[in-house]
Write a protein that holds these residues in place. Structure first.
Motif, PDB file in Angstrom:
ATOM      1  N   TRP A  40     -28.615 -28.930 -62.395  1.00 53.60           N
ATOM      2  CA  TRP A  40     -29.359 -30.182 -62.536  1.00 53.60           C
ATOM      3  C   TRP A  40     -30.827 -30.005 -62.917  1.00 53.60           C
ATOM      4  CZ3 TRP A  40     -27.519 -33.726 -57.887  1.00 53.60           C
ATOM      5  CH2 TRP A  40     -26.151 -33.954 -58.028  1.00 53.60           C
ATOM      6  N   ASN A  41     -31.382 -28.833 -62.691  1.00 53.66           N
ATOM      7  CA  ASN A  41     -32.803 -28.649 -62.976  1.00 53.66           C
ATOM      8  C   ASN A  41     -32.993 -28.200 -64.420  1.00 53.66           C
ATOM      9  OD1 ASN A  41     -35.560 -28.446 -62.684  1.00 53.66           O
ATOM     10  ND2 ASN A  41     -35.504 -26.485 -61.594  1.00 53.66           N
ATOM     11  N   ALA A  54     -30.245 -34.269 -55.590  1.00 47.52           N
ATOM     12  CA  ALA A  54     -29.733 -33.014 -55.024  1.00 47.52           C
ATOM     13  C   ALA A  54     -30.104 -32.895 -53.555  1.00 47.52           C
ATOM     14  CB  ALA A  54     -30.287 -31.825 -55.811  1.00 47.52           C
ATOM     15  N   ALA A  55     -31.359 -33.213 -53.218  1.00 56.16           N
ATOM     16  CA  ALA A  55     -31.797 -33.129 -51.826  1.00 56.16           C
ATOM     17  C   ALA A  55     -31.002 -34.077 -50.940  1.00 56.16           C
ATOM     18  CB  ALA A  55     -33.292 -33.442 -51.727  1.00 56.16           C
ATOM     19  N   LEU A  56     -30.838 -35.316 -51.386  1.00 53.82           N
ATOM     20  CA  LEU A  56     -30.103 -36.292 -50.575  1.00 53.82           C
ATOM     21  C   LEU A  56     -28.633 -35.899 -50.430  1.00 53.82           C
ATOM     22  CD1 LEU A  56     -31.640 -39.634 -51.922  1.00 53.82           C
ATOM     23  CD2 LEU A  56     -32.160 -38.435 -49.778  1.00 53.82           C
ATOM     24  N   LEU A  57     -28.066 -35.321 -51.465  1.00 56.46           N
ATOM     25  CA  LEU A  57     -26.673 -34.883 -51.405  1.00 56.46           C
ATOM     26  C   LEU A  57     -26.505 -33.773 -50.365  1.00 56.46           C
ATOM     27  CD1 LEU A  57     -23.770 -34.853 -52.454  1.00 56.46           C
ATOM     28  CD2 LEU A  57     -24.501 -33.294 -54.272  1.00 56.46           C
ATOM     29  N   VAL A  58     -27.379 -32.764 -50.415  1.00 55.61           N
ATOM     30  CA  VAL A  58     -27.266 -31.637 -49.482  1.00 55.61           C
ATOM     31  C   VAL A  58     -27.511 -32.101 -48.048  1.00 55.61           C
ATOM     32  CG1 VAL A  58     -28.274 -29.425 -48.807  1.00 55.61           C
ATOM     33  CG2 VAL A  58     -27.890 -29.924 -51.226  1.00 55.61           C
ATOM     34  N   ILE A  59     -28.546 -32.904 -47.837  1.00 59.23           N
ATOM     35  CA  ILE A  59     -28.866 -33.388 -46.491  1.00 59.23           C
ATOM     36  C   ILE A  59     -27.748 -34.281 -45.967  1.00 59.23           C
ATOM     37  CG2 ILE A  59     -30.484 -34.766 -45.128  1.00 59.23           C
ATOM     38  CD1 ILE A  59     -32.627 -33.947 -47.285  1.00 59.23           C
ATOM     39  N   PHE A 189     -38.619 -30.918 -59.635  1.00 57.90           N
ATOM     40  CA  PHE A 189     -37.270 -30.893 -59.062  1.00 57.90           C
ATOM     41  C   PHE A 189     -37.313 -30.781 -57.541  1.00 57.90           C
ATOM     42  CE2 PHE A 189     -33.165 -28.952 -57.958  1.00 57.90           C
ATOM     43  CZ  PHE A 189     -32.293 -29.800 -58.647  1.00 57.90           C
ATOM     44  N   GLY A 190     -38.275 -30.054 -57.002  1.00 62.98           N
ATOM     45  CA  GLY A 190     -38.361 -29.869 -55.556  1.00 62.98           C
ATOM     46  C   GLY A 190     -39.282 -30.842 -54.858  1.00 62.98           C
ATOM     47  N   TRP A 191     -39.798 -31.832 -55.588  1.00 64.63           N
ATOM     48  CA  TRP A 191     -40.765 -32.776 -55.014  1.00 64.63           C
ATOM     49  C   TRP A 191     -40.208 -33.469 -53.774  1.00 64.63           C
ATOM     50  CZ3 TRP A 191     -40.356 -38.094 -54.423  1.00 64.63           C
ATOM     51  CH2 TRP A 191     -41.530 -38.758 -54.040  1.00 64.63           C
ATOM     52  N   ALA A 192     -39.019 -34.034 -53.865  1.00 73.26           N
ATOM     53  CA  ALA A 192     -38.440 -34.767 -52.737  1.00 73.26           C
ATOM     54  C   ALA A 192     -38.165 -33.834 -51.559  1.00 73.26           C
ATOM     55  CB  ALA A 192     -37.156 -35.471 -53.167  1.00 73.26           C
ATOM     56  N   SER A 193     -37.670 -32.645 -51.846  1.00 69.12           N
ATOM     57  CA  SER A 193     -37.382 -31.692 -50.766  1.00 69.12           C
ATOM     58  C   SER A 193     -38.636 -31.352 -49.984  1.00 69.12           C
ATOM     59  CB  SER A 193     -36.764 -30.415 -51.349  1.00 69.12           C
ATOM     60  OG  SER A 193     -35.524 -30.683 -51.959  1.00 69.12           O
ATOM     61  N   ALA A 194     -39.742 -31.110 -50.688  1.00 65.67           N
ATOM     62  CA  ALA A 194     -41.002 -30.777 -50.024  1.00 65.67           C
ATOM     63  C   ALA A 194     -41.518 -31.952 -49.204  1.00 65.67           C
ATOM     64  CB  ALA A 194     -42.038 -30.333 -51.046  1.00 65.67           C
ATOM     65  N   ARG A 195     -41.423 -33.172 -49.753  1.00 67.52           N
ATOM     66  CA  ARG A 195     -41.939 -34.350 -49.039  1.00 67.52           C
ATOM     67  C   ARG A 195     -41.104 -34.638 -47.789  1.00 67.52           C
ATOM     68  NH1 ARG A 195     -44.637 -33.219 -52.590  1.00 67.52           N
ATOM     69  NH2 ARG A 195     -45.430 -31.994 -50.857  1.00 67.52           N
ATOM     70  N   ILE A 196     -39.788 -34.520 -47.908  1.00 70.36           N
ATOM     71  CA  ILE A 196     -38.923 -34.772 -46.754  1.00 70.36           C
ATOM     72  C   ILE A 196     -39.186 -33.728 -45.667  1.00 70.36           C
ATOM     73  CG2 ILE A 196     -36.539 -34.881 -45.948  1.00 70.36           C
ATOM     74  CD1 ILE A 196     -35.798 -35.848 -48.803  1.00 70.36           C
ATOM     75  N   ASP A 197     -39.366 -32.470 -46.070  1.00 74.62           N
ATOM     76  CA  ASP A 197     -39.663 -31.415 -45.100  1.00 74.62           C
ATOM     77  C   ASP A 197     -40.978 -31.693 -44.380  1.00 74.62           C
ATOM     78  OD1 ASP A 197     -38.940 -28.519 -44.192  1.00 74.62           O
ATOM     79  OD2 ASP A 197     -41.050 -28.395 -44.766  1.00 74.62           O
ATOM     80  N   ASP A 198     -41.986 -32.131 -45.120  1.00 77.48           N
ATOM     81  CA  ASP A 198     -43.260 -32.491 -44.483  1.00 77.48           C
ATOM     82  C   ASP A 198     -43.050 -33.579 -43.428  1.00 77.48           C
ATOM     83  OD1 ASP A 198     -44.646 -30.699 -46.059  1.00 77.48           O
ATOM     84  OD2 ASP A 198     -45.330 -32.200 -47.500  1.00 77.48           O
ATOM     85  N   LEU A 199     -42.232 -34.558 -43.748  1.00 79.79           N
ATOM     86  CA  LEU A 199     -42.025 -35.695 -42.855  1.00 79.79           C
ATOM     87  C   LEU A 199     -41.317 -35.279 -41.566  1.00 79.79           C
ATOM     88  CD1 LEU A 199     -42.168 -38.753 -42.384  1.00 79.79           C
ATOM     89  CD2 LEU A 199     -39.966 -38.948 -43.577  1.00 79.79           C
TER      90      LEU A 199
END
Length: 310
Positions: A40-41, A54-59, A189-199
């Motif tokens: 996907w990237n 991708a992040a939402l699918l894995v989580i 591509f990793g923007w959402a993953s990083a933001r969710i991890d911060d949260l």
């Protein structure tokens, strides 16, 4: 369940024989993330959207598996023990101590090349130019940050949401470690993953810093350093446990560092203190051990209150 997971990890870690036979949940997640990233990237205009998907699918998949397993557990103590055994590989208390101790031992023996090799297993920066103080700093920073990411946070979300919580957190943390980087390939591509991890690390990171301060014997200095310097850190969360540890040990952490060919001018945490050495790294491991005792006692108190409410 989280107490059982913590006890099993303390007693056994994740045995090599078991790893050789079935791997580890993090490697399973990593294989899924790598496959999605490879497929996907690719399309620049849609990278952020695809990375978010991708992040939402894995989580979501991790949480769904956790929920399915939890619903299938029997009631009572049998279900608690089985649930704890399933959560066990998602807690990294023993391996954290093992990896940092592997840095300490060669440092104490003045074997800098071996210490650099050991610290390269737990940090992302280039250890080739690190002197003994730099190796000690890197190991202490990793110990502080990974106490939050690898132990406190998964146990926190497991205590709050059960197996879905700890499974989803581990998926988030793995996503961030694999694709949550500010590089040309992963920035979008990793923007959402990083933001969710911060949260999801907002509470656990600050809780870890508080735990460090409470068991340090220098609570006032540790809390003051955390309050003063944590926000200066490049990460919105890692600065809290790192600053608490720096204040607790009366050493300075962070500062300039090398990632590949790039030198980043990070501000010092507890800048007026001395550089750490092997003795400080040993004290850091002692602080870590006391923190784990307090964490276990806290979980025990919560469990007792849950079973027998006041």
């Amino acid at each position: 369940m989280m107490l059982v997971a913590l006890a099993l990890d303390l007693a056994l870690g994740w045995p090599k024989a078991l790893y050789d036979r079935i791997g580890h949940p993090v490697t399973w997640l990593g294989a899924l993330i790598a496959g999605l990233e490879q497929r996907w990237n690719t399309d620049r205009p849609a990278r952020r959207m695809r990375g978010t998907a991708a992040a939402l699918l894995v989580i979501g998949l991790a949480a769904l598996v956790g929920l399915g397993v939890q619903l299938a557990l029997p009631s009572g103590w049998v279900g608690i023990v089985l649930g704890g055994a399933i959560a066990w590989p998602l807690v990294a208390m023993r391996s954290m101590h093992t990896h940092v101790a592997a840095v300490l031992h060669p440092l104490q023996d003045d074997d800098l090349p071996a210490a650099r090799q050991a610290v390269s297993m737990i940090v992302g920066r280039d250890p080739a130019q690190l002197d003994p103080a730099g190796v000690s700093r890197a190991a202490l920073e990793s110990l502080a940050e990974n106490t939050s990411d690898g132990i406190v946070a998964p146990l926190f979300w497991g205590a709050v949401l059960g197996l879905p919580g700890i499974a989803a957190y581990k998926a988030i943390n793995t996503l961030d470690s694999m694709i949550g980087h500010k590089t040309a390939r992963y920035l979008e591509f990793g923007w959402a993953s990083a933001r969710i991890d911060d949260l999801v690390n907002l509470i656990p990171a600050r809780l870890t810093g508080l735990i460090f301060a409470l068991v340090s014997g220098r609570a006032k200095a540790s809390l003051a350093c955390m309050w003063r310097d944590a926000r200066q850190h490049r990460s919105p969360n890692a600065g809290w446990p790192e600053a608490a540890m720096a204040g607790a040990l009366a050493v300075r952490l962070s500062g300039p560092r090398i990632y590949g060919a790039e030198v980043t001018q990070e501000p010092w945490v507890n800048s007026g203190a001395a550089d750490p050495g092997p003795a400080d790294l040993r004290r850091g491991l002692g602080l870590y051990a006391r923190s784990m005792v307090l964490l276990a006692i806290s979980l025990c108190c919560i469990a007792i209150w849950t079973i027998w409410p006041l």
